[in-house]
Design an enzyme around this catalytic site. Structure first.
Site, PDB file in Angstrom:
ATOM      1  N   ARG A  50       0.864  -1.193   0.059  1.00 40.18           N
ATOM      2  CA  ARG A  50       0.200   0.080  -0.036  1.00 40.18           C
ATOM      3  C   ARG A  50       0.884   1.238   0.159  1.00 40.18           C
ATOM      4  NH1 ARG A  50      -3.535  -2.856  -1.547  1.00 40.18           N
ATOM      5  NH2 ARG A  50      -5.469  -3.399  -0.445  1.00 40.18           N
ATOM      6  N   HIS A  54      -0.951   0.228  -9.787  1.00 38.98           N
ATOM      7  CA  HIS A  54      -1.691  -0.700  -8.815  1.00 38.98           C
ATOM      8  C   HIS A  54      -2.117  -1.734  -9.739  1.00 38.98           C
ATOM      9  CE1 HIS A  54      -3.890  -0.777  -4.753  1.00 38.98           C
ATOM     10  NE2 HIS A  54      -3.577  -2.193  -5.080  1.00 38.98           N
TER      11      HIS A  54
END
Ligand code: NAP
Ligand code: GLV
Length: 309
Positions: free
Chosen positions: A224, A272
């Protein structure tokens, strides 16, 4: 009849809903709509609106369409008494192993440099870099991290792994706890982050930790964005302590225009995509768990909110 509401921030929901419906013919699967009658038993979600939890007051479980549940845990309206279930692998760990091995080998085999040389019409051989000089540290030895560590080890890199509780993985030097982190960092030249984002792991990729890595270190963050203190990375690249980084995740996604990372050539970036949620694998897993839950059987992947993952 069992009712399932589906909510995901992007993608063509109709295909997902149709496929889940086909797997659960006795249930009714619909897209979440705040104007529709409430009464769903299960919610299948990724980045749902808060109003889903205000509207649906009788959920028996919430299924996350991803491995990381940090965003869902942070939603104030999420009903605390309803089990939150994460995806367990569902085809993600092999993708992550591919991604991380690719990033490591791109760095250690200098493919970027060779590609630039060849583009420039230069046939140039470099002195080979030896894998003994690139011990790898993997933060997180869960469903995904353990697979990543094993894949790296299969290329005969020395691999260290770090977890919260004690682990034993063949071929991997395992560490845990604060002392273990210190040992791993000092023994590592390539650091890979595959941790869940929790209050304990937020900003773990900060100057004081990254400085402990061997000089000329390389950082790979596939977990993250909030694990990384972005200014610390930029400063350590400028100072030369870090040689480069490969980032799949960012504090703000999409990465804002004008962000310093866009123009830092030592940072390789992807949007991502390191391990995608695969529709067939994920829906089959969720349908199986809903059936087990309905039958009163135990299901795995229930998040412990106190741990944060
Ligand atoms: P997981 O199975 O829950 O494993 C988490 C690992 O992190 C476990 O080994 C756990 O230790 C360790 N850990 C957690 N808190 C820790 C702490 N404070 N100190 C040391 N170790 C700690 O999770 P996963 O399925 O492997 O997924 C990991 C993360 O990858 C997700 O949460 C998500 O953020 C990220 N992800 C990213 C993408 C992408 O496309 N970029 C895709 C999927 C997932 P224990 O084993 O001791 O519990
Ligand atoms: C993706 O980032 C996930 O957590 O599944």
């Amino acid at each position: 009849m069992t009712r399932i509401v589906f909510s995901a921030a992007s993608g063509d929901l109709t295909v997902w809903i149709r496929e889940l419906q086909a797997l659960m013919p006795d249930a009714e699967v619909t897209a979440f709509d705040a104007r529709a009658q409430s009464g769903a038993d299960y919610a299948v979600v990724w980045a749902p609106p808060q109003e889903l939890f205000e509207h649906e007051r009788h959920l028996r479980a919430i299924f996350c369409l991803g491995a990381g549940v940090d965003a869902l845990l942070a939603m104030p309206k999420r009903p605390r008494a309803v089990p939150l279930v994460r995806l367990g692998d569902a085809g993600m760990s092999v993708q992550m192993a591919e991604y991380v091995c690719h990033a490591v080998l791109r760095f250690t085999r200098e493919f970027e440099r060779y590609e630039a040389d060849m583009r420039a019409g230069q046939w140039q051989l470099r002195k080979p870099l030896l894998r003994e000089h690139f011990p790898i540290g993997v933060l997180g030895l869960g469903v995904i991290g353990a697979r990543v560590a094993r894949a790296l080890s299969s290329f005969e890199f020395a691999v260290h792994g770090w977890s919260r509780t004690e682990h034993s993985l063949e071929g991997i030097t395992c560490h845990h706890g604060a002392d273990g982190l210190e040992k791993l960092l000092r023994a590592t030249r390539i650091l890979v982050c595959v941790l869940p984002l929790t209050p304990d792991t937020e900003s773990i990729l900060c100057r004081s930790n990254l400085e402990k890595l061997m000089p000329g270190a390389y950082l790979i963050n596939v977990a993250r964005g909030a694990h990384l203190v972005e200014d610390d990375l930029l400063a350590l690249l400028l100072e030369g302590h870090l040689a480069g980084a490969c980032l799949d995740v960012f504090r703000e996604e999409p990465l804002p225009a004008g962000h310093a990372f866009w123009s830092e050539t030592r940072i390789t970036m992807t949007p991502h995509i390191a391990a995608r949620t695969l529709r067939a694998n994920s829906l089959a897993q969720i349908a199986g768990k809903i059936r087990d839950h309905q039958a009163g059987k135990p299901i795995d992947g229930i998040v412990d909110p106190a741990r944060g993952y």
